[in-house]
Design an enzyme around this catalytic site. Structure first.
Site, PDB file in Angstrom:
ATOM      1  N   GLY A 183       1.886   1.580  -3.515  1.00  0.00           N
ATOM      2  CA  GLY A 183       0.705   1.872  -4.307  1.00  0.00           C
ATOM      3  C   GLY A 183       0.203   3.291  -4.133  1.00  0.00           C
ATOM      4  O   GLY A 183      -0.262   3.916  -5.094  1.00  0.00           O
ATOM      5  N   ASP A 184       0.301   3.819  -2.928  1.00  0.00           N
ATOM      6  CA  ASP A 184      -0.104   5.206  -2.671  1.00  0.00           C
ATOM      7  C   ASP A 184       0.713   6.149  -3.546  1.00  0.00           C
ATOM      8  O   ASP A 184       0.160   7.051  -4.186  1.00  0.00           O
ATOM      9  CB  ASP A 184       0.092   5.525  -1.191  1.00  0.00           C
ATOM     10  N   ALA A 185       2.006   5.930  -3.602  1.00  0.00           N
ATOM     11  CA  ALA A 185       2.886   6.788  -4.417  1.00  0.00           C
ATOM     12  C   ALA A 185       2.584   6.638  -5.906  1.00  0.00           C
ATOM     13  O   ALA A 185       2.501   7.631  -6.633  1.00  0.00           O
ATOM     14  CB  ALA A 185       4.348   6.457  -4.133  1.00  0.00           C
ATOM     15  N   ALA A 192       0.833  -1.209   0.000  1.00  0.00           N
ATOM     16  CA  ALA A 192       0.000   0.000   0.000  1.00  0.00           C
ATOM     17  C   ALA A 192       0.865   1.255   0.000  1.00  0.00           C
ATOM     18  O   ALA A 192       0.514   2.258  -0.637  1.00  0.00           O
ATOM     19  CB  ALA A 192      -0.936  -0.006   1.210  1.00  0.00           C
TER      20      ALA A 192
END
Length: 136
Positions: free
Chosen positions: A25-27, A22
């Site tokens: 994935g956030d980046a 995550a």
């Protein structure tokens, strides 16, 4: 030496913590949204931040993942659920627990697909679930 083209084997990526996936994935998702907004229209910094925040916040991600869920493979759903159900050490600032958990699952899925080099699949899903948020 590391470079942006380096990718992980599926088994290696699956062994990463869901929170680690995550984190990546956030980046990746934030960069996707920022590029999309910038490439569509030249805006001032404050407008860029406002539009980006509207799309990448947990509540928007939870709605987004609901849209793409019917298109996910069993493997992708497994990654999503593992992260959604994982214990988190942080809390959402302006989202419900359910929305925050869904957004964590979504970010982990994005991180997983990015980490294994499934960029075409990632682009497909991110464009499939596209919302009108970025056009506001």
């Amino acid at each position: 030496m590391f470079n942006l083209n380096d990718k992980l084997e599926k088994n290696t990526a699956k062994q990463l913590s869901p929170i680690t996936l995550a984190f990546i994935g956030d980046a990746v998702y934030t960069l996707f949204v920022r590029e999309k907004i910038v490439f569509e229209k030249d805006l001032k910094g404050s407008e860029l931040n406002k539009k980006t925040s509207a799309v990448v916040k947990a509540t928007a991600q939870a709605k987004f993942v609901d849209k793409i869920m019917p298109y996910l493979t069993e493997e992708e759903i497994e990654i999503f659920k593992r992260a959604r159900n994982s214990k988190k050490n942080t809390r959402a600032k302006s989202a419900s627990v359910v929305e925050y958990n869904k957004s964590t699952g979504f970010e982990a899925l994005v991180g997983y697909l990015y980490a294994i080099g499934e960029i075409d699949r990632l682009n497909y899903l991110l464009n499939l679930g596209e919302t009108d948020e970025s056009n506001r």
